[in-house]
Design a protein around this motif. Structure first.
Motif, mmCIF file in Angstrom:
data_model
loop_
_atom_site.group_PDB
_atom_site.id
_atom_site.type_symbol
_atom_site.label_atom_id
_atom_site.label_comp_id
_atom_site.label_asym_id
_atom_site.label_seq_id
_atom_site.Cartn_x
_atom_site.Cartn_y
_atom_site.Cartn_z
ATOM 1 N N PHE A 54 52.624 6.233 42.554
ATOM 2 C CA PHE A 54 51.310 5.602 43.669
ATOM 3 C C PHE A 54 49.688 4.723 42.690
ATOM 4 O O PHE A 54 48.790 4.707 42.885
ATOM 5 N N ARG A 55 49.495 5.150 41.386
ATOM 6 C CA ARG A 55 48.854 4.271 40.574
ATOM 7 C C ARG A 55 49.892 3.667 39.671
ATOM 8 O O ARG A 55 48.830 2.335 39.614
ATOM 9 N N ALA A 56 50.516 3.365 40.040
ATOM 10 C CA ALA A 56 51.914 2.178 38.722
ATOM 11 C C ALA A 56 51.349 0.740 39.298
ATOM 12 O O ALA A 56 51.500 0.062 38.921
ATOM 13 N N VAL A 57 52.219 0.881 41.279
ATOM 14 C CA VAL A 57 52.345 -0.148 41.957
ATOM 15 C C VAL A 57 51.463 -0.236 43.281
ATOM 16 O O VAL A 57 50.678 0.763 43.389
ATOM 17 N N PRO A 58 50.551 -1.639 43.494
ATOM 18 C CA PRO A 58 49.471 -1.905 44.084
ATOM 19 C C PRO A 58 50.420 -1.862 45.213
ATOM 20 O O PRO A 58 51.811 -1.771 45.881
ATOM 21 N N LEU A 59 50.208 -0.736 46.690
ATOM 22 C CA LEU A 59 50.319 -0.631 47.779
ATOM 23 C C LEU A 59 50.220 -1.380 48.963
ATOM 24 O O LEU A 59 48.945 -2.066 49.565
ATOM 25 N N ALA A 60 51.087 -2.292 49.199
ATOM 26 C CA ALA A 60 51.102 -3.200 50.183
ATOM 27 C C ALA A 60 50.661 -2.271 51.718
ATOM 28 O O ALA A 60 51.254 -1.870 52.286
ATOM 29 N N HIS A 61 49.457 -2.969 51.983
ATOM 30 C CA HIS A 61 48.733 -2.357 53.647
ATOM 31 C C HIS A 61 49.894 -3.255 54.565
ATOM 32 O O HIS A 61 50.058 -3.722 55.275
ATOM 33 N N ARG A 62 50.021 -1.598 55.601
ATOM 34 C CA ARG A 62 51.157 -1.764 57.115
ATOM 35 C C ARG A 62 52.616 -2.168 55.973
ATOM 36 O O ARG A 62 52.614 -3.259 56.799
ATOM 37 N N ALA A 63 51.946 -2.257 55.026
ATOM 38 C CA ALA A 63 53.529 -3.037 54.464
ATOM 39 C C ALA A 63 53.447 -4.494 54.245
ATOM 40 O O ALA A 63 52.212 -4.487 54.044
ATOM 41 N N LEU A 64 54.406 -5.387 53.707
ATOM 42 C CA LEU A 64 53.977 -6.390 53.235
ATOM 43 C C LEU A 64 54.006 -7.004 55.093
ATOM 44 O O LEU A 64 54.962 -8.388 54.589
ATOM 45 N N ALA A 105 60.229 -7.089 46.670
ATOM 46 C CA ALA A 105 58.769 -7.495 45.860
ATOM 47 C C ALA A 105 58.542 -6.128 44.476
ATOM 48 O O ALA A 105 57.230 -6.564 43.829
ATOM 49 N N GLY A 106 58.987 -5.032 45.064
ATOM 50 C CA GLY A 106 58.218 -3.791 44.007
ATOM 51 C C GLY A 106 57.198 -3.281 44.213
ATOM 52 O O GLY A 106 56.839 -2.704 43.264
ATOM 53 N N TYR A 107 56.364 -3.669 45.688
ATOM 54 C CA TYR A 107 54.972 -2.755 45.968
ATOM 55 C C TYR A 107 55.587 -2.099 46.323
ATOM 56 O O TYR A 107 56.403 -0.932 47.102
ATOM 57 N N GLY A 108 54.304 -0.679 47.028
ATOM 58 C CA GLY A 108 54.185 0.345 46.991
ATOM 59 C C GLY A 108 54.094 0.015 48.590
ATOM 60 O O GLY A 108 53.547 -0.841 48.531
ATOM 61 N N ILE A 109 53.939 0.893 49.527
ATOM 62 C CA ILE A 109 53.930 0.396 50.527
ATOM 63 C C ILE A 109 52.837 1.877 51.162
ATOM 64 O O ILE A 109 53.131 3.242 51.107
ATOM 65 N N GLU A 110 52.017 1.194 51.970
ATOM 66 C CA GLU A 110 51.308 2.313 52.989
ATOM 67 C C GLU A 110 51.389 1.779 55.087
ATOM 68 O O GLU A 110 51.505 0.751 55.192
ATOM 69 N N ILE A 111 51.996 2.468 55.392
ATOM 70 C CA ILE A 111 52.423 2.609 57.221
ATOM 71 C C ILE A 111 50.985 3.635 57.383
ATOM 72 O O ILE A 111 50.162 4.450 56.996
ATOM 73 N N ASP A 112 51.134 3.725 58.967
ATOM 74 C CA ASP A 112 50.153 4.003 59.616
ATOM 75 C C ASP A 112 51.205 4.528 60.663
ATOM 76 O O ASP A 112 52.145 4.178 61.376
#
Length: 253
Positions: free
Chosen positions: A7-17, A38-45
């Motif tokens: 969770f520190r290594a890659v940015p998190l895509a807000h509500r996914a990309l 794209a290699g991003y982390g994912i934030e979802i609700d």
């Protein structure tokens, strides 16, 4: 439980990309697949269905993101899966389906939306549904909520899963809460009580003394929602990571 290093290594895509112009609606399968590619982390609700399923959807009402009307909580999970997201032929996904799709490929941050209505103690069904969905998940996963009662219950249900509090400047004009409750939540008084190890704080309020205090105590600091490279550069002076949308945040070596 500490926040996994991913969770520190890659940015998190807000509500996914998500990108409406490309048919990728927020919190949709298409947006999740794009983030993974794209290699991003994912934030979802997640919100609760009428029959107790955790559904991946941000709003309390269906109107903005679908052509249906009414509260998501008034619909059964099977019916929600059949309701197409605007600009897409995809239905609303359930959390267990999304977790199977991500399958540990990138970090997954799950925000539980407040079910009490006033950040109070009327919680339980959504938390239990999320706890069931994350049981035994092999990848990097963490949960958070604006409602500290929700986070506290997740501590009881899934102590092995990292927990955080979604936090804000809590300007009373921006929230359907009393000024007294905004003043209370702004100080993040429940951080230790709920066993949190991170916060995701409102990006334009990162320089508050309470965030500096938590960071000095070892908390991981994330923020929401970064919308430009310039805003990201400023946020990273304080935050360990960001959630972003509206541009492609650089992957950091």
């Amino acid at each position: 439980m500490l926040l996994p290093q991913g969770f520190r290594a890659v940015p998190l895509a807000h509500r996914a990309l998500h990108d409406v112009s490309k048919g990728r609606i927020e919190n949709s399968r298409a947006a999740i697949r794009a983030a993974i590619a794209a290699g991003y982390g994912i934030e979802i609700d997640v919100q609760l269905s009428r029959d107790g399923a955790a559904m991946v959807f941000h709003d309390y009402q269906l109107d903005r993101l679908t052509h249906a009307r009414g509260a998501i909580r008034q619909q059964a999970a099977a019916d929600l899966k059949a309701i197409a997201l605007r600009g897409s032929d995809e239905g609303i996904p359930a959390l267990d389906e999304v977790m199977a799709l991500v399958a540990g490929q990138v970090p997954l941050l799950i925000e539980l939306k407040d079910q009490d209505g006033a950040m109070g103690p009327d919680v339980g069904p959504l938390e239990r549904a999320v706890a069931e969905a994350v049981a035994g998940y092999a990848g990097d996963v963490a949960v958070m909520s604006f409602n500290p009662h929700s986070v506290a219950l997740m501590q009881d249900l899934r102590p092995e899963v990292a927990r955080g509090i979604t936090t804000s400047a809590y300007r009373p004009a921006d929230w359907p809460l009393s000024k007294a409750r905004c003043d209370q939540l702004r100080d993040i008084p429940d951080y230790d009580r709920v066993g949190a190890t991170f916060v995701s704080h409102e990006v334009d309020d990162l320089d508050t003394p309470r965030i500096a205090e938590l960071k000095a105590q070892g908390a991981s600091i994330c923020c929401w929602t970064v919308r430009s490279p310039e805003q990201e550069a400023a946020a990273r002076k304080i935050a360990d990571n960001i959630t972003f949308e509206g541009y492609l945040a650089p992957l950091r070596a």
